[in-house]
Design an enzyme around this catalytic site. Structure first.
Site, PDB file in Angstrom:
ATOM      1  N   SER A  69      47.906  41.640  34.643  1.00 25.89           N
ATOM      2  CA  SER A  69      47.399  40.662  33.670  1.00 25.89           C
ATOM      3  C   SER A  69      47.364  41.254  32.280  1.00 25.89           C
ATOM      4  CB  SER A  69      45.991  40.227  34.064  1.00 25.89           C
ATOM      5  OG  SER A  69      45.427  39.439  33.034  1.00 25.89           O
TER       6      SER A  69
ATOM      7  N   TYR B 129      37.242  42.181  35.336  1.00 23.06           N
ATOM      8  CA  TYR B 129      38.587  41.825  35.814  1.00 23.06           C
ATOM      9  C   TYR B 129      39.636  42.655  35.077  1.00 23.06           C
ATOM     10  CZ  TYR B 129      42.661  38.643  36.316  1.00 23.06           C
ATOM     11  OH  TYR B 129      43.891  38.088  36.561  1.00 23.06           O
TER      12      TYR B 129
END
Lengths: 435, 252
Positions: free
Chosen positions: B144, B157
Site C-alpha cells: 500500500s 496499517y
C-alpha cells in the site's frame, strides 16, 4: 453523494450503498425506501433514489446449461461479461440493447428491446424466471406462469416492485461472432418506414436518420439489417473477431462543441459513409451492436450539463404522420440530434413495459433550455398520435403527461400503494412521476 | 462453434486472501487468460459461488483451499499440501482496521499489523523457498501507498505495509538470481468493501478490475514495483519529501 444517470442530468443527492449479500440488502430495506441500480446506463433518474443500492457486487454466473443455452446469473452481471464468457462457447444474448455496459437486472427492469424486437420480442421473451426480493426482505421466484402478476409488473417495472436478485435467461446459439449487415439508403422518411415494414423477416433491423435533412429529403435514412453469419460465410475471418481497442473521452467537452454545424457535419459525413458502405458486409458483433461502446464515456461529449434522450413509440395507425410531425418539429427548432434511430417494434409488453407494435424513435439533445422547449413539443406530438414513452430514457416527463400517454401507469401506481411496494421501492423518477 | 472441454491451463495462479474484491477481480483476469485458479481463504466453502462462476465463465479448473494468514505455524504445511505448486502467487491478504480505536486497543492494533505484515511475509517466505527450489515462479504482494510514510490517520496499517514493502524488496533482491520474480503492487485507493462509505477522490481511486489488470500486466512485463494509477507515484514522491518538522504538523 451526488448521483445521476447516463445522461448526467438531473443530479441528485443520494445515500449509495453497495451490499454484497442478501443480508446487506435487507439492512438497506430497513433503512428506508430504496431503488436498485445496475451500471447506471438508464439516461435519467430511474436508478437514483434517496437511497440507491448498487447491485454490481452481485455479478456471478450461477449455472449454465449448454444443451438449452439457459444461463442463471446474479442481477449485477454486465451483459458484456456474459458475452465475453459465452460467445466463445457459441452463445449470444437473445435480446440486447445498444450498449453492453448494462446489467442483467437493469435489462429486466427496463424490459429492454433490441434490433430484433419486431421478430423476437423484448427481454421478457428470453426470461425463464426471476428472483425478486420484496419489501419484507422475502425472496419470491416468479415466472410467466407462476406468480405471474409479480413477473409481469417486474419486467419493465423499473425496479419499483422489488429488487431483482437473479434470473434465468435463454441465450441464442450462434456459429460465429460476426453479423452479415446489409445497408440500404432510404431517400426520405416514408421510404425508410417502407423498408423497415418490409424487412420483417430480417433478424435485426434499424434505421439511422439524418434528422437535419429537410424538404424532400426529410427523414433520409440508412436502413441496416443484420443476420448472424454462419461459419461458412466467413472466408478468412476467424469465427471470433479479435477484441477491439477502446478510446475514451478524457474530459468534458465544452457545451459549444456540439452545435448545429458540427452535428450537421457529422450527420452529413455519416450519410456519405453509409452510401459508400451500402450493400452487404461482415461486421463484428461489437461494432454492429455496440458502436458507441468503443468510445468509453461518450456521454462526456455533451459537456457538464449533460444531455436528454427522447424515445417514444407510435402505433402503426399514426406512426407515419407522427414521425413526420416529430421530425418537422426538430427541424424547425434547428437542433439536430447526433444520433437518431428509428426502429420497428413488435409485440406489446406486459405490465408497464415500453414496447408496442409500431415505430420507435430515439434522439439525443444537449440539456439546454431550448432542448427542454423542444421536448415539450415532442411530448405533445407523441400524445396527439397515441404514443408512449420509454422510462429508461426519461429524465423530465411530468406525471400528467405520462398518465395521458399511458393508461397502464395509474393502475400500476395504485397497486404499488395498495400492496405497500411504494413504501419500500422508490426512485427520483417514480417520485416525479407519482408512480 | 462447438463447446470445447475445459482448456489446458496456461499455468496456475494462487490467490491468498481470495475473498477480497481485488483477489476476486484478479482471479477473473487470470482465468480469462486461461490459468487454473487456486482460491485460498478462511472458510473456503463460502467461495463455492466464485468457483462455479469462474468455471462456467472461463472453463478453467478452480480449487478451494483453507488458509488462515494469521496461522503462521500452519503455513509450511499449507505449501507442502498444495495440489499443484502454482506459477504465480498473488497475496491480497490485508486488514485495514480502525485507526482511532486501534490506538487505544493495542491488541487490535497488533492483529492489524500481523495481518498486513507477519502473515503475508510468512506465507510468501514459504512459497519463495519452494519457488527457489524449482527455480521459477512469480510472487506478487499487494502492499500500500500507506507504507510509504507513516501518517497519524493510518500508521498502524501503514507501518505493517511499510514492513511488507521492505520485505518484498528484499525478497526480490534475494530471488533475482534464482529465476523467481517478485512484484510489489501499490494500488492507492481502491473502491472495495474495505473502503465502502469512505469519500475517496475519483481520480486517485482505482476499481478492483483496474488493479487486477495492472497486476496481470505487471507480471507479463516483469515489472518490479508498480503504482496502479501512475499519479500515486508523484503523490507519494511529494509526501515522502516533505521535511519532518513540517510533516509532523500536517493533517493529511
Amino acid at each position: 453523494m451526488k448521483l445521476s444517470g447516463w445522461g448526467r442530468t438531473p443530479v441528485h443527492d443520494t445515500r449509495l450503498v453497495q451490499p454484497d449479500d442478501e443480508a446487506g440488502l435487507r439492512a438497506a430495506l430497513a433503512d428506508g425506501p430504496l431503488i436498485a441500480r445496475g451500471n447506471g446506463r438508464a439516461y435519467g433518474d430511474s436508478a437514483v433514489g434517496r437511497q440507491t443500492v448498487d447491485m454490481r457486487r452481485f455479478d456471478r454466473v450461477l449455472a449454465f446449461d449448454p444443451a438449452t443455452g439457459q444461463l442463471v446469473a446474479e442481477a449485477g452481471i454486465l451483459l458484456g461479461d456474459i458475452i465475453a464468457a459465452f460467445l466463445p462457447q457459441g452463445w449470444f444474448p437473445a435480446v440486447t440493447p445498444g450498449t453492453k455496459f448494462v446489467t442483467l437486472g437493469g435489462m429486466i427492469a427496463a424490459d429492454v428491446h433490441g434490433k430484433n424486437h419486431h421478430r423476437d420480442g423484448g427481454m421478457r421473451a428470453t426470461i425463464d424466471w426471476i428472483d425478486v426480493m420484496d419489501g419484507a426482505g422475502q425472496v419470491q421466484r416468479c415466472t410467466p406462469a407462476d406468480n405471474h402478476d409479480l413477473f409481469d409488473r417486474t419486467v419493465g417495472g423499473m425496479g419499483l416492485t422489488g429488487i431483482i436478485l437473479r434470473a434465468a435467461i435463454r441465450l441464442r446459439a450462434v456459429e460465429t461472432g460476426w453479423i452479415r449487415q446489409t445497408t440500404t439508403p432510404a431517400a426520405n422518411l416514408a421510404a425508410a418506414m417502407d423498408l423497415l415494414d418490409a424487412e420483417t423477416s430480417a433478424t435485426y433491423s434499424v434505421a439511422w436518420i439524418d434528422c437535419l435533412a429537410t424538404g424532400d429529403a426529410m427523414g433520409r435514412s440508412l436502413v441496416m439489417t443484420g443476420e448472424h453469419a454462419q461459419r461458412d460465410e466467413l472466408g478468412r475471418h476467424p469465427p471470433l473477431p479479435r477484441a477491439k481497442g477502446k478510446k475514451s473521452v478524457p474530459v468534458d467537452l465544452p457545451g459549444v462543441a456540439l452545435n448545429r454545424y458540427s452535428v450537421r457535419a457529422f450527420n452529413a459525413l455519416y450519410w456519405q459513409a453509409g452510401l459508400r458502405k451500402q450493400g452487404t458486409q461482415l461486421v463484428d458483433w461489437d461494432s454492429y451492436f455496440y458502436p458507441l461502446d468503443a468510445i468509453l464515456g461518450w456521454n462526456r461529449i455533451y459537456g457538464r450539463k449533460g444531455f436528454l434522450q427522447f424515445q417514444c413509440v407510435l402505433p402503426d395507425a399514426t406512426a407515419r404522420a407522427g414521425m413526420t410531425a416529430l421530425l418537422q418539429a426538430i427541424s424547425a427548432s434547428g437542433q439536430g440530434s447526433f444520433l437518431a434511430v428509428l426502429k420497428r417494434l413488435g409485440a406489446e409488453g406486459t405490465g408497464v413495459s415500453f414496447p408496442q407494435p409500431g415505430h420507435t424513435l430515439a434522439l439525443d439533445f444537449p440539456a439546454t433550455a431550448r432542448a427542454q422547449a423542444l421536448f415539450d413539443r415532442l411530448e405533445a406530438i407523441t400524445l396527439d398520435h397515441g404514443g408512449r414513452f420509454y422510462l429508461a430514457k426519461d429524465a423530465r416527463l411530468s406525471a400528467r403527461i405520462l398518465r395521458a400517454a399511458d393508461p397502464r401507469m395509474e393502475p400500476f401506481a395504485a397497486q404499488r400503494r395498495a400492496g405497500g411496494e411504494a413504501g419500500h421501492f422508490a426512485s427520483m423518477q417514480s417520485d416525479r412521476l407519482q408512480l | 462453434m462447438t463447446t470445447q472441454p475445459t482448456v489446458t491451463p496456461k499455468g496456475t495462479v494462487l490467490l491468498l486472501g481470495a475473498r477480497s474484491d481485488v483477489a476476486r477481480a484478479t482471479a477473473r483476469r487470470y482465468a480469462a487468460a486461461g490459468y487454473a485458479i487456486q482460491l485460498a481463504a478462511r472458510d473456503p466453502e463460502r467461495l463455492a459461488a466464485e468457483k462455479t462462476d469462474l468455471e462456467l465463465r472461463y472453463r478453467v479448473a478452480v480449487t478451494l483451499l483453507p488458509f488462515d494468514a494469521l496461522d503462521v505455524a500452519g503455513h509450511g504445511a499449507f505449501v507442502a499440501a498444495l495440489p499443484v505448486l502454482p506459477d504465480v502467487v498473488v497475496c491480497a491478504v490485508g486488514l485495514l482496521g480502525k485507526q482511532a480505536e486501534d490506538e487505544q486497543d493495542i491488541a487490535a492494533a497488533i492483529t492489524v499489523m500481523r495481518s498486513n505484515f507477519e502473515g503475508p511475509a510468512s506465507i510468501l517466505g514459504h512459497l519463495a523457498n519452494a519457488f527457489a527450489a524449482r527455480r521459477s515462479g512469480t510472487l506478487i504482494g499487494i502492499s500500500s501507498v500507506a507504507g510509504d510514510r507513516g501518517r497519524a490517520t493510518n500508521y498502524i496499517y501503514g507501518s505493517a505495509k511499510a514492513g511488507f514493502t521492505a520485505y518484498l524488496s528484499g525478497l526480490r533482491n534475494r530471488m533475482a538470481g534464482m529465476g523467481v520474480h517478485v512484484i510489489t503492487v501499490s494500488p492507492g485507493f481502491i473502491a472495495t468493501r474495505m473502503t465502502a462509505g469512505m469519500d475517496l477522490p475519483a481520480k486517485l481511486t482505482a476499481t478492483p478490475e483496474e488493479v487486477a489488470e495492472a497486476i496481470f500486466a505487471a507480471q507479463e512485463k516483469r515489472r518490479n514495483v508498480i503504482y496502479v494509477r501512475p499519479i500515486w507515484w508523484l503523490v507519494m514522491l511529494i509526501i515522502r519529501n516533505i521535511p519532518e518538522p513540517v510533516f509532523k504538523r500536517l493533517k493529511i
